[in-house]
Each structure stands twice: as C-alpha cells, then as structure tokens.
Design an enzyme around this catalytic site. Structure first.
Site, PDB file in Angstrom:
ATOM      1  N   GLU A  51     -43.093  45.266  28.734  1.00  0.00           N
ATOM      2  CA  GLU A  51     -42.276  46.299  27.818  1.00  0.00           C
ATOM      3  C   GLU A  51     -42.285  45.745  26.359  1.00  0.00           C
ATOM      4  O   GLU A  51     -41.586  45.913  25.478  1.00  0.00           O
ATOM      5  CB  GLU A  51     -40.600  45.667  28.686  1.00  0.00           C
ATOM      6  CG  GLU A  51     -40.496  45.789  29.736  1.00  0.00           C
ATOM      7  CD  GLU A  51     -38.614  45.804  29.557  1.00  0.00           C
ATOM      8  OE1 GLU A  51     -38.011  46.139  28.934  1.00  0.00           O
ATOM      9  OE2 GLU A  51     -38.386  45.739  31.298  1.00  0.00           O
ATOM     10  N   HIS A 274     -35.335  38.034  29.076  1.00  0.00           N
ATOM     11  CA  HIS A 274     -35.774  37.547  29.845  1.00  0.00           C
ATOM     12  C   HIS A 274     -36.452  35.797  29.254  1.00  0.00           C
ATOM     13  O   HIS A 274     -36.945  35.817  27.958  1.00  0.00           O
ATOM     14  CB  HIS A 274     -37.307  38.291  30.507  1.00  0.00           C
ATOM     15  CG  HIS A 274     -37.013  39.171  31.450  1.00  0.00           C
ATOM     16  ND1 HIS A 274     -37.589  39.598  33.025  1.00  0.00           N
ATOM     17  CD2 HIS A 274     -36.462  40.413  30.906  1.00  0.00           C
ATOM     18  CE1 HIS A 274     -36.577  40.699  33.264  1.00  0.00           C
ATOM     19  NE2 HIS A 274     -36.143  41.515  32.187  1.00  0.00           N
TER      20      HIS A 274
END
Length: 443
Positions: A51, A274
């Site tokens: 990402e 995360h």
C-alpha cells in the site's frame, strides 16, 4: 556438495502494510517519515512494503534509505499502482510482477481493490553465494466475513500466488514471502498456499515471539482501526505474514519474530493501521536425513498429499460458487441490455411517426425525448461493459477450476502410488473367519 557460503547466515525481514493513500489516509506524510526513521535505524536486510500507492512516497523513502538500503524496486501495476515495494541491503538481480487475473469489481469504487491492480512482485536477491527469491504481495480485502462476495476471487488469487511461487523458485536456495494476505491462518486460501508450496509461517515456527496476542496484525487497540471492521473478532485478526522455506541445499529456521503493538513510544500515532512484522531467519546447509526416517517420511508425504486433495476439492467448490454468481450477473446484465435496446427501438418508432403519418405531430416533448434516448444509450453502454467484464471473470474462474481439477487428478494418482501404511507387520493375517481377499485394501 554444499553452496560456498558460511555455515550460518542470518537475515532480518520486515513487512508492513503502510496504508499510504495520499489525502485519504490519516497523517500519511508523518507516518512515512516515521517508517523511514525506523527502517534506517533498524537496518533490516529485506523490507517488504504494501500500500505504497504513491510513487512520490516511494521516492522519498528511497532517498531516505539510500545508505541503509541501497537497493530497491517499486512494482507498477493497475490504475494507481500495485502499492508493492522492496528495499534491500543486498543487490537485486532480477524482478518480475504478476498481476492477479481476478481483483474485485470496478463498480465497487468505494472498496478500490480493482483500481489498485493487486499483484505479487518477485525479486531475485544474492545473499553471499546464496540465491533468495523474495516475494511481496497484497491480496483482495475481506470486507464482510459473513457475506464475503470476494471469497472466490481471493481463492483464485491464492491459487495463482502458489503457482507463481512454485514455478519461479525452482532454482532458489531459499524462498521468502511477505505481505498482507487478507486471510486468517485457517482460511481456505491460506491453507492452499502453504500446503501446496511448503511455505512455513514465521509466527508458528518460532519459539521466541514478542508482539500482539496470537500474532494479530490488525488490532482493536490501534487508533486507526474501527472496531466495527473487526466484527466478530473483538481483539483483532492476523492477516499479515512472513512465510519462508528452504531447499534441498539449504535449511531455514525462524529464530524470533516480533510485531508492533499499536502505539509507538514517543509518537502520537502508530506507523499504520496494520502492525509491522519482523522475522529473524537463519539459513544453514541442509542436513541429510537418516536412512531410518525414509518410511516415516513417506507416510508423512502421503498424509500431506491427502490433505492437499481435500483442500483443492474445497477450493474448487468455492470457485464453482463464484462461477454461478458470475453467470447470474452476466445474465442480469444481458437481460437489462435487451430491455434498454427494446426501449430504444420503441423510442425510434415513436420518432418515426411524423414521417410515416403525414401531418402528425411528435407525441413527446423534444427534451424528454432526448433524455430518454440518452438513458437508453447509457443502459446499453453500461450493460455491454458489464457483459464483457463478467465474461472475463467467468473465463478466469473457469480457467482456475480447470487447473484445480487437473491438479486433483494428478495428486490422486500420486496418492495411489504410495504404499498403504502398515504399522505392525508387512505379513498380517486376516481376522478369523474372514477371507484373505476381503482383507486386502481396495484399489
């Protein structure tokens, strides 16, 4: 003979989903600065990032890590990129990107997976005299566990991922895979990936773990996470992994593993939504097994093949569910397109009235007539594009199902080649009163 490298080689691997959507992700520039500081300080051997959607952010990291990680690569794919990047201390000799054939739906723009071009990136790295195939990937997200409409796509992605790893890593001494798989440890796609490739989970393989409870990488204590996203899992889930395996020449072990725990000391917010993973991997020359273990190893191989057959059968079932849904959606698109075409023909017939009946006036106002024509054309164009998309989805699902069917047949044939387990004696007597032929196993 063994490869010409030291008896033991240690490699530190780092993996993080950076959640780097410019102008949408919270505190994106500040978090990239924090990530760069962390990586330059810790000096991991291999860094696998997901990402990193903006190439500008990648270039900023590249500049910041020029001394600690002089070798790097950014994988480009899709409309906004794959988001995958690798930073490494060791020279990268080759790279390759494989884009998954299925990746969600373009009309689900609020999810955005289709535009991201989800893929797996491979880098061939030389660590001394040893060749390491390193893979970084990001699979389709699971937005609703109870009604997961993307499950067939994620299963196909896991199938293509294991195929890509198996077919590209044959000459490698070690294999390292890191990334956001968006799958729980016992999910079908995860079991398919690990069973088919022989990859081992760092969290399960190490006896020295420091991190979140049960190795979770998406936790409720992270301020960027909404607890609604984790339902029905109150504390969190484990969907990010560092997987590894050795080869016939090299044994590989995980000495320790750690994750971040939400908050970061001396910082107002964490690195990402995360948690970051770090694995300490150790590689050493392969130790041949003792001759007495051959029979035990054969029994284990037989059990693994049987387990793989069950997993593949389950995967085929999920893919067939996806096929049924795609066929239904294509039928709906076709029917809607036919209705739009019929409406357009009806409008053309009404428009022809003044020419066919002399002196007759147009029954509809001109503005309404044009708006209705535009609506018909929009319906036709949309349904045509959807028909093409669902046809492509059907072919990808059918192709994966055909490959799985062939693989199941090959595994079943291999399974029949294994001798049946005989724990006591190779010359057993049949039970009293039972014919010898009835005691023999069936084909």
């Amino acid at each position: 003979c063994f490869p010409l490298f030291s008896l033991q080689t240690d490699v530190r691997v780092f993996s993080l989903n950076c959640w780097g959507i410019r102008y949408l992700s919270k505190h994106c520039p500040q978090r990239y600065a924090m990530i760069g500081d962390l990586l330059s300080k810790e000096e991991h051997d291999i860094v696998l990032l997901q990402e990193v959607w903006s190439e500008k952010d990648f270039l900023n990291l590249k500049k910041k890590l020029a001394c600690s990680h002089p070798h790097c690569h950014y994988f480009k794919s899709g409309v906004i990129g794959s988001g995958l990047a690798i930073f490494c201390k060791h020279r990268i000799h080759d790279t390759f990107l494989y884009r998954y054939s299925l990746n969600g739906y373009p009309y689900m723009a609020h999810h955005g997976d289709w535009f991201g071009g989800k893929a797996v990136g491979m880098a061939v790295i030389k660590i001394g005299s040893m060749t390491a195939n390193v893979y970084v990937t990001h699979l389709h997200a699971e937005y609703c566990r109870e009604k997961d409409s993307y499950l067939p796509h994620r299963v196909v992605q896991a199938w293509e991922l294991q195929q890509f790893i198996r077919h590209t890593s044959a000459g490698a001494d070690v294999v390292i895979v890191g990334g956001d798989l968006n799958m729980h440890p016992q999910d079908l796609g995860n079991r398919l990936l690990r069973a088919y490739t022989g990859l081992r989970d760092s969290y399960l393989e190490t006896a020295n773990f420091d991190g979140c409870e049960d190795g979770m990488t998406l936790i409720a204590d992270n301020p960027f996470i909404s607890k609604k996203e984790l339902v029905p899992f109150e504390k969190g889930i484990r969907i990010d992994y560092i997987l590894f395996k050795g080869s016939s020449k090299t044994d590989m072990h995980c000495d320790s593993m750690s994750t971040t725990k939400g908050s970061i000391p001396d910082h107002p917010f964490p690195y990402s939504d995360h948690e970051a993973l770090t694995a300490e991997l150790r590689m050493e020359p392969h130790t041949p097994t003792e001759p007495g273990h051959d029979k035990k190893s054969m029994d284990q191989d037989s059990g693994k093949v049987a387990e793989l057959v069950d997993i593949l059968t389950e995967a085929r079932t999920e893919v067939k569910v996806g096929l049924h849904c795609a066929e239904r959606m294509r039928y709906t698109a076709t029917r809607t397109g036919i209705m739009g075409l019929a409406l357009l023909f009806l409008e053309l017939a009404i428009a022809a009235v003044p020419w066919l009946a002399l002196g007759a006036e147009q029954p509809f106002p001109r503005t309404s007539f044009y708006l209705l024509a535009a609506l018909c054309c929009a319906i036709l164009l949309t349904t045509f594009l959807l028909y093409i998309f669902y046809t492509m989805e059907l072919k990808s699902l059918q192709g994966a199902e055909d490959q799985m069917r062939l693989a199941v047949g090959s595994l079943q044939e291999k399974l029949r080649g294994f001798p049946l387990p005989q724990p006591y004696s190779t010359h057993r007597k049949p039970p009293e009163g039972q014919e010898p032929s009835a005691f023999d196993p069936e084909e």
